[in-house]
Motif scaffolding. Sequence first.
Motif: not given
Length: 605
Positions: A67-68, A71-72, A74-75, A533, A539
Amino acid sequence: MVNSVGPSGIFQPLEGDDPRVIAGYRLSAKLGAGGMGKVYLSYTPGGRPVAIKVIRPEFSEDAEFRRRFKQEVQSAQRVQGLFTAPVIDSDAEGPSPWLATAYVPGPSLSAAVAEHGRLPVSTVLLLVAGIAEALQVIHGAGIVHRDLKPSNVLLAADGPRVIDFGIARAADATSLTSSGVTVGTPTFMAPEQAAGSTITPATDIFALGQVAAYAAIGTPAFGEGTSHGVLYRIVHEEPDLTGLPDELRDLVSRCLAKDPSERPSVAEVIALCGEASGQTQLRRPEEWLPTAVAADITTRTAAPAPVQTPPPPLQAPASQAAVPQPPTQPAQPPTPPPVQQVPTALNQPQTPPPGYGPAAYAPTATGTAPVPPMSGGPGATGPITAMPAPQPPKKKRKGLVTALVLVCLLVFAGAGGGAVYYVMKGDDTKKNSQADDKTKNADTAPSPSDGATGATGADTGDNAQAPKQDPEPVDFKGINLPDEYHLSVAEEPVKPSNADNSSDVDFAYQDNNYSDDQVETQTGKLVLLDAGQQGTLDTCRSDTRFTETILTKRLSKGSQMCLTTSYGHVALITFRGYAPESSPSKYMTVDVRVWRNAVEPEENS
């Protein structure tokens, strides 16, 4: 098996446990391995080399890591800088998560120093300025690198490239790291990382100071040895800067300050590099690296050829949608079958629908198929020859039906007017129903001009309501919250209170005599946001790492907490500091931003 791997072991051959294909990318060689996985050389279909990092199976089995990681990545794909290696493709869902970045034909800083020794001052200044510019872009995307070290800095012909930014965060708080597996190199950690405190962009500045010292001295500033010993020195002792040139001493010393607030910003680091170089603006020469290091770039430029040129993917990369390809066009257009001529409406010249002709293709259930030509192209003056197959699009047929209805209306206005009106009304109702269906599925709220009911259900009687708009935030700055006092975000204005009513204790500060101080809530849930974040309503709505208490030792200046009350209010609480030692009272200072009625209230609240 790849046999041609180039000189000096730079391009290592694939071994028995190495994959040959990753999501359509054929692997040509292995570039290296690290704490999180292995890196391979591959090529895009157009022949551009890429570096593909495949995550270790141990991490792949952890759902929180996946999951992380997603997310990372994509950032990281938002980071577009001159001194970063862009992320061009990835997959977090497959058997082994991976990401692909542009291949940089140059040695890492760690490899260059290990093989050729420390770098000259002019090179170090350009190196640090380039890394600082990369951090400026990375931090601007809301990312803290967390693992800036010499092996994550590549030396290209036109400057350094920073890689693996933010990816180390994916390994934090997973079952692996919590069981003792270390990701990253302790030698280049910051004191707050070693102590398990809050990570901020200043953490990367400390690492940048260590990288600068390593490049200029040739050894780490806090020495080498066991991880525990190095981390102790980072937290409690001063760095060993013996042999550091005087031009770099002020820059490195300021970056290595123990207190994050005393370290320079990225912009100040760039300015310090300019001052140390004796120039107001750094200018990167074509040959900014020593000759021996530059020779390594030439060696890496001669990468092994791809297995096939271009390598045909066995399947489309995960981030790309499959696009059906048209079949090879026949040498001769197909012969149309016999047809019957029918006069067009009002016997007017017609133009065939767009795309119809010998080379046109029409969509089918499995791809595309050739469409036979139609007579009567542009400029035709007689009746058009209609083909029985394939049929023109329904939109065209409906237009023809409408035209015929209009003719009937003109001819039989007296006798059939009511019937024609009924047909037209039914057609309009169908269109309105289709429009309503599209509106129901839309994600965005209707414009103000749509009125109170929006665009849905106007003609069909649906009870669907327009999506609820986000409430406007209300800000309360510099609230001094004393010990044993609390805040109620429903109040206007939000202010400290010591009223004995647990239903109003949305956020409280507790100075415990026999345990650690804490902040808490009795009416909702708290989330301590990670560094990087964004403190937004979205958020706070999406983060689910709920707790009711947070130890104040985990807070540093600028830390942000999301509060969601059971009454449906959302607040972003920013910690600003404590009372000065000279103050007779004990309190903390916070900023509060409130979105009232931003979520559905809990039942029985």
